[in-house]
Design an enzyme around this catalytic site. Structure first.
Site, PDB file in Angstrom:
ATOM      1  CG  HIS A  74      -0.136   0.212   2.498  1.00 39.56           C
ATOM      2  ND1 HIS A  74       0.535  -0.824   3.123  1.00 39.56           N
ATOM      3  CD2 HIS A  74       0.139   1.326   3.224  1.00 39.56           C
ATOM      4  CE1 HIS A  74       1.163  -0.351   4.186  1.00 39.56           C
ATOM      5  NE2 HIS A  74       0.950   0.947   4.271  1.00 39.56           N
ATOM      6  CG  HIS A 122       7.716   4.763   0.674  1.00 42.89           C
ATOM      7  ND1 HIS A 122       7.482   5.807   1.545  1.00 42.89           N
ATOM      8  CD2 HIS A 122       7.853   3.654   1.441  1.00 42.89           C
ATOM      9  CE1 HIS A 122       7.485   5.340   2.789  1.00 42.89           C
ATOM     10  NE2 HIS A 122       7.703   4.033   2.751  1.00 42.89           N
TER      11      HIS A 122
END
Length: 182
Positions: free
Chosen positions: A42, A124
């Site tokens: 995620h 990220h």
């Protein structure tokens, strides 16, 4: 109800998660670090930490009021943070909408007393943890595109000693998506 370890995040579509897993297996040796399981891939928007029921309720209400257009993400960067032992997949230029969404959620979290890191937001996807040794990075990241059409509130739970991320609630972004600039 007791405090729960929560965070706001963008989910990744299943085909993209599968592509990431396959690319990671080809790009990094097994010894590089502990891989994050596919279901846990995620992009964190705001880490909330241990959140009381009152804080959680207020943050859910705040998320309901948000009006933010959807946007595109291009995963075209990869890096290694040796100090934290993280190898990540990210983007060279984060879309303005992503930065606004994360900034707004982090501000709401801070208002509710959830500690927010003073470090700048670096969007990220964590690929590997415990990557404490130097590792060769691939010469280029794949450049996958994904549409961010909603964001969610997740609980970090432990199952058999491993983290598992459970979606508690999600909120749609407005339908008009902005394409990334070239």
């Amino acid at each position: 109800m007791t405090a729960r370890r929560l965070f706001f995040a963008l989910a990744l579509p299943e085909p993209l998660r599968q592509n990431i897993i396959a690319w990671r297996a080809d790009a990094f040796p097994i010894s590089a670090g502990r891989p994050v399981v596919c279901a846990n891939l995620h992009l964190t928007l705001a880490f909330l930490g241990d959140t009381s029921p009152g804080q959680e309720k207020a943050l859910r209400q705040a998320a309901t009021r948000l009006t933010q257009p959807c946007f595109s993400l291009q995963f075209d960067d990869c890096g290694h943070w040796p100090r934290s032992g993280v190898i990540w997949l990210g983007m060279r230029r984060a879309p303005r909408e992503l930065l606004q969404l994360a900034g707004w959620l982090r501000a709401q979290a801070a208002r509710q007393g959830c500690y927010q890191s003073p470090l700048p937001f670096h969007p990220h996807v964590t690929l590997l943890r415990q990557a404490n040794e130097a590792v060769a990075l691939p010469p280029a990241a794949p450049g996958w595109l994904a549409q961010a059409v909603s964001f969610g509130l997740y609980a970090s739970e432990f199952d058999k000693g491993r983290p598992r991320y459970k979606l508690l609630d999600s909120w749609p972004l407005q339908r008009t998506c902005r394409q990334p600039a070239d």
